[in-house]
Design an enzyme around this catalytic site. Structure first.
Site, PDB file in Angstrom:
ATOM      1  N   LYS A 180      63.243  69.929  17.194  1.00 54.78           N
ATOM      2  CA  LYS A 180      62.606  70.903  18.090  1.00 54.78           C
ATOM      3  C   LYS A 180      63.387  71.004  19.401  1.00 54.78           C
ATOM      4  CE  LYS A 180      58.146  70.269  15.919  1.00 54.78           C
ATOM      5  NZ  LYS A 180      56.870  69.564  15.826  1.00 54.78           N
ATOM      6  N   GLN A 200      53.062  65.945  19.253  1.00 52.74           N
ATOM      7  CA  GLN A 200      53.447  65.761  17.864  1.00 52.74           C
ATOM      8  C   GLN A 200      52.376  64.976  17.100  1.00 52.74           C
ATOM      9  OE1 GLN A 200      56.084  67.158  16.437  1.00 52.74           O
ATOM     10  NE2 GLN A 200      55.808  66.192  14.438  1.00 52.74           N
ATOM     11  N   ASP A 218      51.347  75.303  19.776  1.00 51.55           N
ATOM     12  CA  ASP A 218      51.063  74.848  18.417  1.00 51.55           C
ATOM     13  C   ASP A 218      49.940  75.664  17.778  1.00 51.55           C
ATOM     14  OD1 ASP A 218      52.307  72.892  16.970  1.00 51.55           O
ATOM     15  OD2 ASP A 218      51.132  71.229  17.785  1.00 51.55           O
TER      16      ASP A 218
HETATM   17  N1  GUN Z   1      53.393  67.372  12.657  1.00 50.10           N
HETATM   18  C1  GUN Z   1      53.773  68.031  11.531  1.00 50.10           C
HETATM   19  N2  GUN Z   1      53.707  69.367  11.719  1.00 50.10           N
HETATM   20  C2  GUN Z   1      53.282  69.558  12.992  1.00 50.10           C
HETATM   21  C3  GUN Z   1      53.016  70.727  13.777  1.00 50.10           C
HETATM   22  O1  GUN Z   1      53.158  71.866  13.325  1.00 50.10           O
HETATM   23  N3  GUN Z   1      52.584  70.503  15.041  1.00 50.10           N
HETATM   24  C4  GUN Z   1      52.411  69.257  15.533  1.00 50.10           C
HETATM   25  N4  GUN Z   1      51.974  69.138  16.782  1.00 50.10           N
HETATM   26  N5  GUN Z   1      52.646  68.149  14.836  1.00 50.10           N
HETATM   27  C5  GUN Z   1      53.073  68.301  13.574  1.00 50.10           C
END
Ligand code: GUN
Length: 292
Positions: free
Chosen positions: A54, A98, A121
């Site tokens: 990311k 996350q 998100d």
């Molecule tokens: N962990 C796996 N996929 C995601 C996501 O789309 N957002 C977040 N915050 N954590 C994740």
């Protein structure tokens, strides 16, 4: 690349290039670049890789990314305190915590603490509520990326029967809402299957588009799909592979080798949905910067 294999990396480059152009324009208009803050709690190796990707994606498109790492012993209140600081930081447009969080932390409470206008998100109930009400603002990145993949490869879901395997808050549920919205990328007839669904194999065979997001390695086999299906694989599962240097390999929720014999289009793992998820997160961060 075989034309039936959907190239998630190439599609994500397209989206990132569009985001990058818009970031440049925004910077010319306002003098500032969008800021994305990712909070990583603990030392889960898979999460660390996702967060690094990311951050790299943000760098590529001119978004100012920062990763705030916290130890796995951090308390829920400590995490919420960090989120609150980001909520009031004018240089931070988007916040992502996350998941999964360590078990002693309530994910729901942490998600609720995020300013809904910085919730890139799309997991805050305010934003999931807007999506469910047919007025989406921040759409969760994986569902958003899947819809973009379908539309950009000429597999518009309009009027088609889409079967979604899985009802998670991150993928299955928002995806089913998104696909059934009125408008471009929507207008599908959606069936959501889960652990209590009785005739799952029969339902899968009736799918024109099948999206697997259940976290079971290679669950969907060729006898469960019809000829010509468009197969989208959200799974990223580590399975043991003693012949590999790392000792494991990544497989999806779909048995790629057998299902690709019948599918008209299929996403690989890795290199399918994953890169699109990152591209859509960056797109959401741009939207957040425009809202501020
Ligand atoms: N962990 C796996 N996929 C995601 C996501 O789309 N957002 C977040 N915050 N954590 C994740």
């Amino acid at each position: 690349m075989d034309s039936k294999i959907i190239d998630g990396i190439g599609l994500s480059r397209q989206v990132k290039s569009e985001v990058s152009d818009s970031v440049k324009r925004l910077k010319m208009e306002t003098g500032r670049s969008p800021g994305l803050s990712v909070v990583l709690v603990g030392d889960d190796p898979a999460s660390a890789i996702y967060v690094r990707n990311k951050q790299r994606g943000a760098d590529e498109v001119g978004i100012l990314g920062e990763t705030i790492s916290m130890p796995k012993t951090a308390t829920e209140n400590e995490v919420i305190r960090v989120v609150n600081e980001l909520n009031s930081d004018p240089n931070c447009d988007g916040i992502l915590v996350q998941l999964p969080l360590p078990e002693h932390i309530d994910e729901g409470r942490v998600t609720l603490s995020i300013d809904p206008l910085k919730d890139v998100d799309g997991l805050h109930p305010f934003n999931s509520g807007l999506l469910a009400a047919g007025k989406p603002r921040f759409v969760p990145a994986t569902p958003g990326g899947i819809v973009q993949m379908l539309v950009r490869t000429g597999n518009d879901p309009m009027g088609r029967h889409v079967v979604v395997l899985g009802r998670s808050n991150i993928v299955g549920r928002p995806l089913s809402n998104l696909l059934s919205l009125k408008g471009k990328g929507g207008n599908a007839t959606v069936t959501v299957c889960h652990s209590q669904t009785k005739n799952i194999e029969e339902l899968c065979r009736s799918a024109e588009i099948l999206i697997a997001a259940i976290g079971i390695p290679e669950y969907v086999t060729s006898d469960m799909v019809s000829d010509g299906v468009v197969a989208i694989d959200v799974g990223i599962n580590r399975v043991s592979a003693p012949d590999r240097k790392r000792g494991y390999k990544l497989v999806g929720d779909i048995d790629f080798l057998s299902v690709s014999q019948k599918a008209s289009a299929i996403t690989p793992v890795p290199g399918g949905v994953g890169p699109m998820t990152i591209a859509m997160l960056l797109s959401n961060t741009l939207l957040a910067a425009r809202l501020h």
